[in-house]
Design a protein around this motif. Structure first.
Motif, mmCIF file in Angstrom:
data_model
loop_
_atom_site.group_PDB
_atom_site.id
_atom_site.type_symbol
_atom_site.label_atom_id
_atom_site.label_comp_id
_atom_site.label_asym_id
_atom_site.label_seq_id
_atom_site.Cartn_x
_atom_site.Cartn_y
_atom_site.Cartn_z
ATOM 1 N N LEU A 1 7.247 7.289 -4.279
ATOM 2 C CA LEU A 1 6.881 5.876 -4.248
ATOM 3 C C LEU A 1 6.500 5.412 -2.844
ATOM 4 C CD1 LEU A 1 6.708 3.076 -5.655
ATOM 5 C CD2 LEU A 1 9.168 2.839 -5.254
ATOM 6 N N PHE B 1 2.963 4.320 -1.671
ATOM 7 C CA PHE B 1 2.411 2.974 -1.779
ATOM 8 C C PHE B 1 2.573 2.199 -0.474
ATOM 9 C CE2 PHE B 1 2.002 3.602 -6.275
ATOM 10 C CZ PHE B 1 1.097 2.643 -6.693
ATOM 11 N N MET C 1 3.105 9.220 -5.340
ATOM 12 C CA MET C 1 2.428 8.279 -6.216
ATOM 13 C C MET C 1 1.234 7.737 -5.424
ATOM 14 S SD MET C 1 5.688 6.145 -7.790
ATOM 15 C CE MET C 1 4.666 5.028 -8.783
ATOM 16 N N PRO D 1 -1.720 5.585 -4.669
ATOM 17 C CA PRO D 1 -2.231 4.357 -5.274
ATOM 18 C C PRO D 1 -3.737 4.227 -5.157
ATOM 19 C CG PRO D 1 -1.403 3.883 -3.091
ATOM 20 C CD PRO D 1 -1.162 5.362 -3.324
ATOM 21 N N THR E 1 -0.702 -1.786 -8.637
ATOM 22 C CA THR E 1 0.732 -1.931 -8.411
ATOM 23 C C THR E 1 1.450 -0.647 -8.823
ATOM 24 O OG1 THR E 1 1.261 -2.768 -10.617
ATOM 25 C CG2 THR E 1 0.554 -4.393 -8.962
ATOM 26 N N PRO E 2 2.631 -0.402 -8.268
ATOM 27 C CA PRO E 2 3.412 0.741 -8.734
ATOM 28 C C PRO E 2 3.728 0.679 -10.222
ATOM 29 C CG PRO E 2 4.241 0.003 -6.615
ATOM 30 C CD PRO E 2 3.233 -1.026 -7.063
ATOM 31 N N TRP F 1 0.666 1.982 -12.092
ATOM 32 C CA TRP F 1 0.288 3.359 -11.746
ATOM 33 C C TRP F 1 0.581 4.349 -12.865
ATOM 34 C CZ3 TRP F 1 3.057 7.903 -11.184
ATOM 35 C CH2 TRP F 1 2.473 8.921 -10.439
ATOM 36 N N TRP F 2 1.703 4.185 -13.544
ATOM 37 C CA TRP F 2 2.145 5.175 -14.525
ATOM 38 C C TRP F 2 1.131 5.349 -15.658
ATOM 39 C CZ3 TRP F 2 6.362 7.473 -12.601
ATOM 40 C CH2 TRP F 2 7.111 6.753 -11.668
ATOM 41 N N PHE G 1 7.461 -3.060 -8.174
ATOM 42 C CA PHE G 1 6.610 -2.570 -9.252
ATOM 43 C C PHE G 1 5.673 -3.641 -9.812
ATOM 44 C CE2 PHE G 1 10.264 0.321 -9.311
ATOM 45 C CZ PHE G 1 9.596 1.539 -9.218
ATOM 46 N N ASN H 1 -0.231 -5.521 -4.831
ATOM 47 C CA ASN H 1 -0.403 -4.504 -3.793
ATOM 48 C C ASN H 1 -1.533 -4.955 -2.870
ATOM 49 O OD1 ASN H 1 -0.829 -2.264 -2.208
ATOM 50 N ND2 ASN H 1 -1.296 -0.865 -3.892
#
Length: 224
Positions: free
Chosen positions: A68, A71, A91, A93, A98-99, A102-103, A156, A160
């Motif tokens: 993470l 980011f 991760m 970006p 946003t985190p 991202w998923w 999360f 961002n």
């Protein structure tokens, strides 16, 4: 050259302790940055401010970001002291992502399930810290860290501020045995988003705990 180390989810600087020892033993300065991850009002700008405050005190810096932490790192990497950005099982970006987004955007769940199935593990199992993260970490080390601090939801869901990737050399290091971010998944993401092919090391998601000596040597090789 100072290695400024950004932790992943939970913001726990203890993750880097073994790597800091290895770098110090080789004559290099290293600082692990605690992040305000438990603060429900802190998100990426506050994380970046914490890292920037450390970078400000050193003339030449290599930023190393775990998971993470990738980011946060690009929000600091334009600092004139930063010579190199190294992302570890990251991760990565996209600008403005946003985190939390991202998923789904990266197809992470599908990649993790496919890798679990290929290994004969349950592809539908929920995240298990012992199985997904600490499976190759020495038991005494895992016992100290497996119940570390939790991440608040703020990082999360808050915006961002990243608008473009900074103009700083960027390298990616991936764990060949990472169960949470499988190596094939990391390879695709690094190439698609950064045009970078990861350097793969044996080990899982927490390379600084399972392979601190090898990781230290790899970082030193990257910086000449």
């Amino acid at each position: 050259m100072t290695y400024v180390l950004i932790p992943g989810a939970g913001g726990d600087p203890r993750y880097w302790d073994l790597l800091v020892d290895e770098l110090h033993a080789r004559g290099h300065d290293a600082v692990a940055v605690p992040l305000p991850a438990a603060d429900p009002d802190a998100a990426l700008p506050e994380y970046a401010a914490a890292v920037r405050a450390v970078v400000d005190t050193h003339p030449e810096v290599v930023l190393v970001a775990q998971s993470l932490g990738a980011f946060t790192a690009p929000l600091v990497a334009a600092h004139p002291a930063v010579r190199l950005l190294v992302l570890l099982n990251p991760m990565i970006p996209a600008p403005g992502e946003t985190p939390g987004d991202w998923w789904t955007a990266t197809g992470h769940a599908e990649a993790r399930a496919a890798y679990a199935a290929a290994q004969g593990r349950d592809p539908h199992a929920g995240v298990d810290l012992a199985v997904d993260f600490f499976h190759d970490v020495p038991a005494d080390v895992a016992a100290r860290l497996i119940d570390g601090p939790q991440e608040s939801d703020a990082v999360f869901v808050h915006p961002n501020p990243l608008r473009r990737w900074p103009d700083v050399p960027t390298r990616v290091i991936s764990g060949r045995d990472d169960r949470f971010f499988p190596a094939d998944f990391q390879r695709r993401l690094a190439v698609d988003r950064l045009g970078v092919h990861p350097q793969e090391l044996p080990g899982g998601h927490l390379l600084a705990l399972s392979q601190p000596r090898l990781l230290a040597e790899t970082l030193l090789n990257l910086t000449g």
